[in-house]
Design a protein around this motif. Structure first.
Motif, mmCIF file in Angstrom:
data_model
loop_
_atom_site.group_PDB
_atom_site.id
_atom_site.type_symbol
_atom_site.label_atom_id
_atom_site.label_comp_id
_atom_site.label_asym_id
_atom_site.label_seq_id
_atom_site.Cartn_x
_atom_site.Cartn_y
_atom_site.Cartn_z
ATOM 1 N N GLY A 1 22.192 -4.089 -27.844
ATOM 2 C CA GLY A 1 22.283 -4.662 -29.056
ATOM 3 C C GLY A 1 22.043 -6.069 -29.302
ATOM 4 N N PHE A 2 21.889 -6.819 -28.070
ATOM 5 C CA PHE A 2 22.001 -8.188 -28.088
ATOM 6 C C PHE A 2 20.879 -8.491 -27.166
ATOM 7 N N VAL A 3 20.186 -9.731 -27.378
ATOM 8 C CA VAL A 3 18.923 -10.264 -26.623
ATOM 9 C C VAL A 3 19.476 -10.673 -25.288
ATOM 10 N N GLN A 4 18.974 -10.448 -24.230
ATOM 11 C CA GLN A 4 19.116 -11.124 -22.894
ATOM 12 C C GLN A 4 17.932 -12.148 -22.822
ATOM 13 N N ALA A 5 18.123 -12.988 -21.887
ATOM 14 C CA ALA A 5 17.183 -14.103 -21.537
ATOM 15 C C ALA A 5 17.398 -14.492 -19.987
ATOM 16 N N ASN A 6 16.117 -14.671 -19.567
ATOM 17 C CA ASN A 6 16.007 -15.347 -18.132
ATOM 18 C C ASN A 6 16.084 -16.910 -18.224
ATOM 19 N N MET A 7 16.434 -17.607 -17.476
ATOM 20 C CA MET A 7 16.566 -19.249 -17.242
ATOM 21 C C MET A 7 16.147 -19.873 -16.349
ATOM 22 N N VAL A 8 15.427 -20.870 -16.583
ATOM 23 C CA VAL A 8 14.644 -21.729 -15.693
ATOM 24 C C VAL A 8 14.816 -23.315 -16.082
ATOM 25 N N SER A 9 15.418 -24.035 -14.927
ATOM 26 C CA SER A 9 15.573 -25.385 -15.471
ATOM 27 C C SER A 9 14.929 -26.111 -14.419
ATOM 28 N N VAL A 10 13.946 -27.215 -14.637
ATOM 29 C CA VAL A 10 13.113 -27.924 -13.862
ATOM 30 C C VAL A 10 13.461 -29.310 -14.307
ATOM 31 N N PRO A 11 13.001 -30.246 -13.425
ATOM 32 C CA PRO A 11 13.076 -31.887 -13.777
ATOM 33 C C PRO A 11 12.112 -32.102 -14.902
ATOM 34 N N ARG A 12 12.500 -32.936 -15.833
ATOM 35 C CA ARG A 12 11.909 -33.286 -17.080
ATOM 36 C C ARG A 12 10.380 -33.653 -16.784
ATOM 37 N N GLN A 13 10.203 -34.078 -15.865
ATOM 38 C CA GLN A 13 8.573 -34.573 -15.531
ATOM 39 C C GLN A 13 7.550 -33.228 -15.634
ATOM 40 N N TYR A 14 8.147 -31.954 -15.193
ATOM 41 C CA TYR A 14 7.473 -30.859 -15.059
ATOM 42 C C TYR A 14 7.426 -30.118 -16.376
ATOM 43 N N ALA A 15 8.577 -30.422 -17.198
ATOM 44 C CA ALA A 15 8.848 -29.342 -18.290
ATOM 45 C C ALA A 15 7.641 -29.323 -19.350
ATOM 46 N N ASP A 16 6.840 -30.034 -19.539
ATOM 47 C CA ASP A 16 5.913 -29.971 -20.604
ATOM 48 C C ASP A 16 4.920 -28.921 -20.078
ATOM 49 N N ASP A 17 4.502 -28.804 -18.670
ATOM 50 C CA ASP A 17 3.486 -28.084 -18.295
ATOM 51 C C ASP A 17 3.970 -26.680 -18.128
ATOM 52 N N LEU A 18 5.225 -26.623 -17.642
ATOM 53 C CA LEU A 18 5.946 -25.386 -17.542
ATOM 54 C C LEU A 18 6.013 -24.771 -19.120
ATOM 55 N N ARG A 19 6.306 -25.432 -19.929
ATOM 56 C CA ARG A 19 6.293 -24.912 -21.434
ATOM 57 C C ARG A 19 4.784 -24.525 -21.745
ATOM 58 N N ARG A 20 3.790 -24.983 -21.429
ATOM 59 C CA ARG A 20 2.478 -24.911 -21.831
ATOM 60 C C ARG A 20 2.124 -23.660 -20.991
ATOM 61 N N PHE A 21 2.747 -23.369 -19.695
ATOM 62 C CA PHE A 21 2.538 -22.236 -19.107
ATOM 63 C C PHE A 21 3.101 -20.963 -19.808
ATOM 64 N N THR A 22 4.195 -21.060 -20.489
ATOM 65 C CA THR A 22 4.660 -19.880 -21.328
ATOM 66 C C THR A 22 3.868 -19.758 -22.612
ATOM 67 N N VAL A 23 3.369 -20.652 -23.144
ATOM 68 C CA VAL A 23 2.472 -20.509 -24.386
ATOM 69 C C VAL A 23 1.317 -19.957 -23.984
ATOM 70 N N ARG A 24 0.650 -19.903 -22.652
ATOM 71 C CA ARG A 24 -0.456 -19.484 -22.320
ATOM 72 C C ARG A 24 -0.313 -17.890 -21.677
ATOM 73 N N ASN A 25 0.835 -17.743 -21.453
ATOM 74 C CA ASN A 25 1.103 -16.409 -21.067
ATOM 75 C C ASN A 25 2.424 -15.794 -21.681
ATOM 76 N N PRO A 26 2.159 -15.412 -23.231
ATOM 77 C CA PRO A 26 3.337 -15.098 -23.914
ATOM 78 C C PRO A 26 4.015 -13.584 -23.328
ATOM 79 N N LYS A 27 2.975 -12.865 -22.826
ATOM 80 C CA LYS A 27 3.493 -11.523 -22.726
ATOM 81 C C LYS A 27 4.780 -11.509 -21.511
ATOM 82 N N PRO A 28 4.567 -12.013 -20.474
ATOM 83 C CA PRO A 28 5.481 -12.270 -19.341
ATOM 84 C C PRO A 28 6.553 -13.296 -19.552
ATOM 85 N N CYS A 29 6.099 -14.309 -20.490
ATOM 86 C CA CYS A 29 6.927 -15.473 -20.749
ATOM 87 C C CYS A 29 7.317 -15.837 -22.146
ATOM 88 N N PRO A 30 7.689 -14.832 -22.823
ATOM 89 C CA PRO A 30 8.007 -15.079 -24.302
ATOM 90 C C PRO A 30 9.274 -15.989 -24.602
#
Length: 269
Positions: free
Chosen positions: A33-62
């Motif tokens: 009954g509770f949501v589980q989550a994957n976790m990925v931690s990257v250096p700040r300089q790469y974070a904006d692009d990684l977040r952009r990757f999730t926005v472009r691929n919401p099915k595998p990366c909600p």
């Protein structure tokens, strides 16, 4: 008394305490009954692009949430320490796995930005309550996961295949499995493929890239859902100088309830 509880009935906060104390286990079947989550931690300089990757691929990366540089807490899990409260972590350097650990406190960095994305373990209790068997759980294994030929939309250096999880489902229940998961986009939603694995580039179901192989029962059909390990795969392929991820199948159990209610939805035709 706690140690005698079934994992399904353990509340998220209690589960996280167990993991912080060193329990290394896949989290499928925990805290129904509770949501589980994957976790990925990257250096700040790469974070904006990684977040952009999730926005472009919401099915595998909600995307469920993000934590700013150096932070290790999240409103998704009150009191949780993201460095200690998952059962197992992977530490990466330039795309190479250098350590598997049950905590990452001593290698945590002040510049790490953390993304939390949805996980299909969230909908497994929904499938069970709807009468759909989970073969990997019956057989005591982790869900099998495979690299597919389904491509993600790239974001700068982040690119790669979509990783999928597979569950054998009795043929007469496949439509039901698709129906009950379609309404949970935060946990990858409906299947991305049903049937012949070769059509999505998987040559041998007995040799998953992550997780454990699973035996089929007569009449079972392979059903494939998007998997959050897709984001981990993109990070590994980008060969970042440093990254931390969950170990596949070893998730953060959040305090967020499925569909924001106290009840797990059940399929009713």
């Amino acid at each position: 008394m706690f140690t005698k509880q079934r994992p399904a009935t353990v509340l998220p906060r209690e589960a996280r305490v167990r993991f912080r104390d060193g329990l290394d286990t896949a989290t499928g079947g925990w805290s129904h009954g509770f949501v589980q989550a994957n976790m990925v931690s990257v250096p700040r300089q790469y974070a904006d692009d990684l977040r952009r990757f999730t926005v472009r691929n919401p099915k595998p990366c909600p995307l469920l949430g993000a934590v700013g540089a150096g932070g290790f807490t999240t409103p998704l899990a009150e009191g949780a320490d993201l460095r200690r409260d998952l059962p197992a972590y992977h530490v990466w350097r330039r795309g190479q796995l250098v350590a598997r650990r049950t905590d990452v406190v001593d290698v945590w960095r002040h510049d790490l930005v953390t993304l939390l994305i949805g996980c299909s373990f969230t909908f497994e209790p929904v499938l069970e309550r709807s009468g759909i068997p989970l073969r990997h759980r019956e057989q005591g294994g982790n869900v099998p996961m495979y690299r597919s030929n389904l491509r993600c939309l790239p974001a700068w250096r982040f690119r790669g295949p979509q990783v999928v999880s597979m569950r054998p489902v009795p043929a007469e229940l496949v439509e039901r499995a698709a129906w009950v998961t379609a309404d949970m986009p935060y946990a990858h939603g409906a299947p991305v493929h049903i049937g012949d694995p070769r059509e999505i580039g998987i040559r041998d179901l007995a040799r998953p890239d992550f997780g454990d192989p699973v035996e089929f029962e007569p009449g079972d059909v392979p059903v494939f859902w998007s998997c959050g390990v897709t984001l981990q795969e993109a990070v590994v392929r980008a060969r970042l100088p440093f990254a931390i991820t969950h170990a596949p199948g070893h998730m953060l159990i959040t305090d967020r309830r499925v569909r924001g209610t106290g009840e797990i939805p059940v399929y009713r035709p």
